[in-house]
Design a protein around this motif. Structure first.
Motif, PDB file in Angstrom:
ATOM      1  N   ALA A 273       0.835  -1.192   0.000  1.00 41.27           N
ATOM      2  CA  ALA A 273       0.000   0.000   0.000  1.00 41.27           C
ATOM      3  C   ALA A 273       0.876   1.250   0.000  1.00 41.27           C
ATOM      4  O   ALA A 273       1.971   1.265   0.565  1.00 41.27           O
ATOM      5  CB  ALA A 273      -0.916   0.010   1.223  1.00 41.27           C
ATOM      6  N   ARG A 274       0.381   2.306  -0.625  1.00 40.55           N
ATOM      7  CA  ARG A 274       1.163   3.535  -0.748  1.00 40.55           C
ATOM      8  C   ARG A 274       1.520   4.123   0.611  1.00 40.55           C
ATOM      9  O   ARG A 274       2.614   4.640   0.808  1.00 40.55           O
ATOM     10  CB  ARG A 274       0.376   4.561  -1.572  1.00 40.55           C
ATOM     11  N   GLU A 275       0.596   4.063   1.536  1.00 47.17           N
ATOM     12  CA  GLU A 275       0.833   4.632   2.858  1.00 47.17           C
ATOM     13  C   GLU A 275       0.922   3.517   3.900  1.00 47.17           C
ATOM     14  O   GLU A 275       0.326   3.578   4.966  1.00 47.17           O
ATOM     15  CB  GLU A 275      -0.284   5.620   3.212  1.00 47.17           C
ATOM     16  N   SER A 276       1.684   2.485   3.572  1.00 44.75           N
ATOM     17  CA  SER A 276       1.807   1.338   4.466  1.00 44.75           C
ATOM     18  C   SER A 276       2.659   1.690   5.681  1.00 44.75           C
ATOM     19  O   SER A 276       3.448   2.643   5.660  1.00 44.75           O
ATOM     20  CB  SER A 276       2.436   0.157   3.722  1.00 44.75           C
ATOM     21  N   ALA A 277       2.497   0.899   6.733  1.00 45.55           N
ATOM     22  CA  ALA A 277       3.276   1.091   7.950  1.00 45.55           C
ATOM     23  C   ALA A 277       4.755   0.841   7.672  1.00 45.55           C
ATOM     24  O   ALA A 277       5.122   0.059   6.795  1.00 45.55           O
ATOM     25  CB  ALA A 277       2.778   0.133   9.028  1.00 45.55           C
ATOM     26  N   ALA A 278       5.613   1.511   8.441  1.00 56.07           N
ATOM     27  CA  ALA A 278       7.057   1.358   8.255  1.00 56.07           C
ATOM     28  C   ALA A 278       7.498  -0.089   8.477  1.00 56.07           C
ATOM     29  O   ALA A 278       8.464  -0.554   7.875  1.00 56.07           O
ATOM     30  CB  ALA A 278       7.796   2.284   9.214  1.00 56.07           C
ATOM     31  N   GLU A 279       6.779  -0.795   9.323  1.00 57.99           N
ATOM     32  CA  GLU A 279       7.124  -2.195   9.620  1.00 57.99           C
ATOM     33  C   GLU A 279       6.860  -3.125   8.437  1.00 57.99           C
ATOM     34  O   GLU A 279       7.309  -4.272   8.437  1.00 57.99           O
ATOM     35  CB  GLU A 279       6.312  -2.690  10.827  1.00 57.99           C
ATOM     36  N   THR A 280       6.164  -2.625   7.442  1.00 58.03           N
ATOM     37  CA  THR A 280       5.814  -3.456   6.290  1.00 58.03           C
ATOM     38  C   THR A 280       7.049  -3.988   5.587  1.00 58.03           C
ATOM     39  O   THR A 280       7.090  -5.139   5.156  1.00 58.03           O
ATOM     40  CB  THR A 280       4.943  -2.656   5.303  1.00 58.03           C
ATOM     41  N   ARG A 281       8.092  -3.159   5.457  1.00 58.35           N
ATOM     42  CA  ARG A 281       9.307  -3.583   4.768  1.00 58.35           C
ATOM     43  C   ARG A 281       9.967  -4.741   5.499  1.00 58.35           C
ATOM     44  O   ARG A 281      10.523  -5.656   4.869  1.00 58.35           O
ATOM     45  CB  ARG A 281      10.271  -2.408   4.679  1.00 58.35           C
ATOM     46  N   ILE A 282       9.901  -4.722   6.831  1.00 58.91           N
ATOM     47  CA  ILE A 282      10.465  -5.830   7.612  1.00 58.91           C
ATOM     48  C   ILE A 282       9.730  -7.118   7.297  1.00 58.91           C
ATOM     49  O   ILE A 282      10.343  -8.173   7.094  1.00 58.91           O
ATOM     50  CB  ILE A 282      10.388  -5.510   9.123  1.00 58.91           C
ATOM     51  N   PHE A 283       8.393  -7.032   7.252  1.00 59.17           N
ATOM     52  CA  PHE A 283       7.604  -8.223   6.949  1.00 59.17           C
ATOM     53  C   PHE A 283       7.900  -8.735   5.542  1.00 59.17           C
ATOM     54  O   PHE A 283       8.039  -9.940   5.325  1.00 59.17           O
ATOM     55  CB  PHE A 283       6.113  -7.920   7.097  1.00 59.17           C
ATOM     56  N   ILE A 284       8.005  -7.837   4.577  1.00 56.67           N
ATOM     57  CA  ILE A 284       8.247  -8.241   3.191  1.00 56.67           C
ATOM     58  C   ILE A 284       9.601  -8.934   3.063  1.00 56.67           C
ATOM     59  O   ILE A 284       9.725  -9.975   2.408  1.00 56.67           O
ATOM     60  CB  ILE A 284       8.156  -7.021   2.253  1.00 56.67           C
ATOM     61  N   ASP A 285      10.638  -8.369   3.689  1.00 56.17           N
ATOM     62  CA  ASP A 285      11.961  -8.990   3.620  1.00 56.17           C
ATOM     63  C   ASP A 285      11.943 -10.391   4.227  1.00 56.17           C
ATOM     64  O   ASP A 285      12.566 -11.327   3.692  1.00 56.17           O
ATOM     65  CB  ASP A 285      12.990  -8.118   4.348  1.00 56.17           C
TER      66      ASP A 285
END
Length: 299
Positions: A273-285
């Motif tokens: 999502a464009r305005e996703s939570a900062a923690e999203t990148r951790i989950f994706i990795d």
């Protein structure tokens, strides 16, 4: 200017009615009466000076002006919801909303989540299931996962997550009773199928260069995780994406009698999502590292 805003309760009622093309379903979503939705929309039409809906007996269709208005306000309402969510997250445990199809949730994601929670105890994954194409204006999410990149809305960019292929599987006890040594032996068995993957057996038969019997017994289920449970219980043969097999092969609950007959499937993709939570990148990795392990582990 703020003073020029239309009545916001009326805008909310209009957005719900526009989504469903139905005043009744909008009333159900908003927990109000049909007449209340109708009054709100009439008030909005009077405020704007345009007709937003074409009223019919069983359906309310958007006029061209209504369609244009909906496209603009749906984005604005999503931004308001995201702003509220961001404030809520800031005051509580950090959250990542993951939107997936039911079978992928049950068979791939949920069994792996304990490892993520152990690594990142301050991040709370929230899993929601849906079969709709990814669209932020319709559903809230930080990460969305779907098979294939067709039908995605322009506000979500699909990126490759996982390669996949289809495998024939069965319970060992079933094959002890009725052996399966070649593709032709499939005709001796009951076939298990999922409604969401109705063409799998036809496609697999073409790939295996065999003809399916018209009168062959077939048991059909709503979702792939139900198909797999039926296979584990020895009810028949199943075709399953390798991504959804989990530990069934490793533990021997299921076996693949014809491992060379694999049918390539459309990849899984993820979007952010464009305005996703900062923690999203951790989950994706974390998720990409597991997908890489899955791919490396396929023989």
């Amino acid at each position: 200017m703020i003073s020029d805003l239309p009545p916001l309760n009326a805008v909310r009622a209009f957005a719900a009615a526009a989504r469903y093309q139905s005043f009744s379903r909008a009333a159900e979503e908003l927990h109000v009466s049909h007449s209340a939705v109708s009054r709100h929309i009439k008030l909005l039409e009077e405020h704007l000076g345009v007709l937003l809906f074409e009223r019919r007996t069983r359906q309310s269709l958007l006029t061209p002006a209504g369609q244009t208005f909906y496209e603009h306000i749906s984005v604005a309402l999503t931004q308001i919801a995201n702003a509220a969510t961001a404030l809520t997250r800031g005051a509580s445990l950090r959250k990542v909303i993951i939107n997936v199809r039911p079978s992928f949730a049950v068979r791939w994601l949920i069994p792996r989540l304990p490892s993520f929670m152990a690594l990142y105890p301050d991040i709370q994954p929230e899993v929601v299931t849906s079969t709709l194409p990814p669209d932020q204006s319709r559903e809230k999410f930080d990460v969305v996962i779907r098979r294939g990149d067709a039908g995605w809305s322009s506000n979500v960019q699909p990126q490759i997550l996982l390669e996949d292929d289809m495998m024939l599987v069965a319970a060992p006890s079933l094959l002890q009773t009725v052996p399966l040594n070649s593709a032709q032996d499939v005709a001796r068995h009951t076939l298990l199928a999922g409604k969401t993957r109705a063409m799998d057996w036809k496609n697999w038969a073409e790939h295996a260069d065999i003809a399916m019997l018209r009168q062959q017994p077939i048991l059909q289920f709503d979702h792939m995780h139900l198909v797999l449970q039926a296979a584990v219980d020895g009810l028949g043969l199943a075709l399953c994406p390798a991504s959804l097999l989990g530990k069934d092969l490793a533990t021997g609950r299921l076996i693949c009698p014809l491992p060379s007959l694999r049918l390539p499937l459309t990849r899984y993709y993820y979007g952010v999502a464009r305005e996703s939570a900062a923690e999203t990148r951790i989950f994706i990795d974390w998720m990409l590292s597991l997908a890489h392990e899955d791919t490396a582990g396929v023989s």
